[in-house]
Design a protein around this motif. Structure first.
Motif, mmCIF file in Angstrom:
data_model
loop_
_atom_site.group_PDB
_atom_site.id
_atom_site.type_symbol
_atom_site.label_atom_id
_atom_site.label_comp_id
_atom_site.label_asym_id
_atom_site.label_seq_id
_atom_site.Cartn_x
_atom_site.Cartn_y
_atom_site.Cartn_z
ATOM 1 N N GLY A 425 0.690 -1.216 -0.073
ATOM 2 C CA GLY A 425 -0.069 -0.001 0.097
ATOM 3 C C GLY A 425 0.793 1.291 -0.148
ATOM 4 N N ALA A 426 0.403 2.435 0.483
ATOM 5 C CA ALA A 426 0.950 3.730 0.228
ATOM 6 C C ALA A 426 2.017 3.624 1.164
ATOM 7 N N PRO A 427 3.020 4.703 0.886
ATOM 8 C CA PRO A 427 4.078 4.600 1.677
ATOM 9 C C PRO A 427 3.986 5.389 3.028
ATOM 10 N N ARG A 428 4.584 5.168 4.171
ATOM 11 C CA ARG A 428 4.538 5.470 5.328
ATOM 12 C C ARG A 428 5.011 6.829 5.648
ATOM 13 N N ASP A 429 5.790 7.299 4.733
ATOM 14 C CA ASP A 429 6.276 8.861 4.797
ATOM 15 C C ASP A 429 5.342 9.935 4.312
ATOM 16 N N LEU A 430 4.137 9.299 3.767
ATOM 17 C CA LEU A 430 3.197 10.321 3.194
ATOM 18 C C LEU A 430 2.996 11.542 4.504
ATOM 19 N N ASP A 431 2.715 12.585 3.783
ATOM 20 C CA ASP A 431 2.451 13.880 4.729
ATOM 21 C C ASP A 431 1.658 14.863 4.062
ATOM 22 N N PRO A 432 0.259 14.373 4.364
ATOM 23 C CA PRO A 432 -0.681 15.237 3.842
ATOM 24 C C PRO A 432 -0.546 16.704 4.063
ATOM 25 N N VAL A 433 -0.791 17.534 3.049
ATOM 26 C CA VAL A 433 -0.590 18.977 3.087
ATOM 27 C C VAL A 433 -1.636 19.504 4.245
ATOM 28 N N SER A 434 -1.111 20.406 5.042
ATOM 29 C CA SER A 434 -2.062 20.852 5.880
ATOM 30 C C SER A 434 -2.681 22.131 5.595
ATOM 31 N N ARG A 435 -3.790 22.359 6.153
ATOM 32 C CA ARG A 435 -4.698 23.510 5.896
ATOM 33 C C ARG A 435 -3.839 24.918 6.041
ATOM 34 N N ASP A 436 -2.921 24.923 6.983
ATOM 35 C CA ASP A 436 -2.226 26.137 7.427
ATOM 36 C C ASP A 436 -1.245 26.247 6.201
ATOM 37 N N ALA A 437 -0.809 25.296 5.574
ATOM 38 C CA ALA A 437 0.178 25.477 4.450
ATOM 39 C C ALA A 437 -0.310 25.832 3.160
ATOM 40 N N VAL A 438 -1.685 26.011 3.143
ATOM 41 C CA VAL A 438 -2.066 26.601 1.692
ATOM 42 C C VAL A 438 -2.853 27.861 1.754
ATOM 43 N N GLY A 439 -3.242 28.270 0.781
ATOM 44 C CA GLY A 439 -4.098 29.660 0.682
ATOM 45 C C GLY A 439 -3.380 30.778 1.467
ATOM 46 N N VAL A 440 -4.126 31.557 1.952
ATOM 47 C CA VAL A 440 -3.794 32.751 2.726
ATOM 48 C C VAL A 440 -4.251 32.740 4.127
ATOM 49 N N ASN A 441 -3.633 33.356 4.923
ATOM 50 C CA ASN A 441 -3.667 33.323 6.309
ATOM 51 C C ASN A 441 -4.255 34.617 6.935
ATOM 52 N N TRP A 442 -4.680 35.409 5.967
ATOM 53 C CA TRP A 442 -5.101 36.764 6.217
ATOM 54 C C TRP A 442 -6.509 37.128 5.833
#
Length: 446
Positions: A425-442
């Motif tokens: 199955g899928a690799p164990r080092d998958l790191d799903p992108v976080s909500r804080d890492a996308v879009g804008v924070n303002w």
């Protein structure tokens, strides 16, 4: 203020960059005709209504020409407005499009007109929120890529209600070169069901030019409740990469609709048990689908967690090409309603997949049933070292080593995903992108 800035610029040494703070549309248009490498145009805070922005200039890699908000989020474009870019090395940042609709077929376009486009340019920290046509049937593309080597990143895009693609890579005919665009670290928020074709969140290419190479990269984006239509990401060209994206509770799939030699890897798709949620649909030749994680997807057929379609050998460009020479490897499909092999099989789609490998995948269904639905000849697919929870229906003639039947104990890892004890199955080092890492924070939707 503008006249003072212009006077200062005139006294500056030759080649010096200039900065302009403009307060209304007339001031912007006067300045926009004089831009040179390194110049920065700043829109003053406030509402800019009925603003058709033409941003045409030629910067350099070292000295791009910039159009920006005085304060990120405090420059709001409203009414009947749009933005067109043309030239080289342009950057647009910090603008909010809200309470209006496009004055053109594209809200934001990397071209002025046919043959006059922008390349090596960037849209970053842009917000588009419910900026839709009053009549949903009219529609528009919110962001249209033309030219080559352009980028959309860290932007916040949600609430499209009208027809048209949210982000479209449009390949001008003729288009001899690859596009090489990049779409990354964006938040794509809720889009309600359109009820028909034309509601993709991202589309790369069109069927008529699908034999060419685009080379567009779509990575590290966050898709939430993108329910516009069956194709959330629609690939209609070759040589593209869809990598590291997170798709949550969205009624549709990542679809390799046209074009060959695409790569779909390390994406995380969480259906959350929502009706109509899909996974990855595979069509055409030399596709690679590997190391993806798909959980809680309820769709079947075209919406299945993995859907390997039947096709035709010599159909039209807008038809379904036969799946050939394709690798489906190292994916985890957890608690899925269906894995469909030969989707759409019938008199028009009689060509089953051939020279295709299905290896090291982990597949579990719901309610103790096998999710495999084999609706066509599967002899052209080589199965090896896969693990399923129950015997797969329609594949009972395969040797045991092709699909081992095991009652795997799955445990949630630190990344929030299920893993078995074995190396499948899928690799164990998958790191799903976080909500804080996308879009804008303002930005906060008012």
């Amino acid at each position: 203020m503008l006249l003072a800035l212009i006077s200062l610029a005139a006294c500056a040494s030759p080649g010096a960059s200039r900065e302009y703070l403009v307060h209304d549309i007339a001031e912007y248009r006067r300045v926009a005709t004089t831009l040179a490498p390194g110049d920065v145009v700043t829109l003053a805070n406030g509402e800019w209504k009925n603003f058709e922005i033409m941003f045409e200039a030629r910067g350099t890699r070292e000295k791009p020409v910039t159009l920006q908000a005085q304060t990120k989020g405090a420059v709001v474009i409203t009414g009947r407005s749009n933005l067109r870019l043309a030239g080289e090395y342009l950057v647009v940042s910090g603008l909010v499009f809200r309470n209006g609709y496009s004055a053109d077929a594209d809200l934001i376009s990397f071209r002025e007109k046919q043959g006059v486009f922008a390349s090596n340019s960037r849209l970053t920290e842009i917000v588009i929120d419910n900026f839709s046509q009053p009549n949903p049937e009219e529609g528009e593309n919110w962001i249209a890529f033309y030219g080559h080597d352009n980028r959309l990143d860290h932007s916040h895009i949600l609430g499209k209600r009208s027809r048209g693609v949210t982000v479209a890579v449009i390949r001008d005919d003729p288009q001899p070169q690859a596009d090489r665009h990049r779409i990354d670290h964006n938040y794509f928020g809720p889009r309600p069901p359109l009820g028909k074709n034309g509601g993709e969140t991202i589309r790369v290419g069109t069927s008529d030019l699908s034999k060419g190479i685009s080379g567009t990269i779509i990575e590290d984006n966050y898709f939430e409740e993108c329910d516009g239509e069956a194709e959330i990401i629609s690939i209609k060209s070759g040589g593209n990469i869809v990598r590291g994206n997170l798709v949550i509770a969205s009624q549709g799939s990542i679809v390799l609709r046209h074009g060959d030699g695409n790569l779909v890897e390390r994406n995380v798709i969480l259906g959350k048990g929502k009706p109509g949620t899909g996974g990855i649909r595979i069509i055409n030749a030399r596709q690679t689908v590997r190391n993806n994680y798909i959980e809680g997807v309820t769709g079947t057929g075209h919406y299945a967690a993995l859907s390997i379609m039947n096709g035709s050998v010599s159909g039209p460009l807008n038809g379904y090409a036969q799946v050939t020479d394709t690798l489906i490897e190292g994916n985890s499909v957890i608690e899925a309603a269906e894995v469909s092999i030969g989707t759409g099989a019938g008199s028009k789609l009689a060509a089953a997949p051939v020279r295709t490998r299905f290896e090291r995948n982990l597949v579990t269904g719901t309610g103790g049933a096998s999710p495999f639905a084999v609706v066509s000849d599967a002899s052209g697919i080589a199965f090896l070292a896969n693990v399923a929870e129950v015997p797969p229906t329609g594949l009972s003639d395969r040797p045991p080593e092709t699909i081992a039947v095991k009652s795997e104990v799955l445990n949630r890892a630190a990344n929030g995903l299920f893993y078995p004890e074995g190396n499948v199955g899928a690799p164990r080092d998958l790191d799903p992108v976080s909500r804080d890492a996308v879009g804008v924070n303002w930005y906060r939707n008012p």
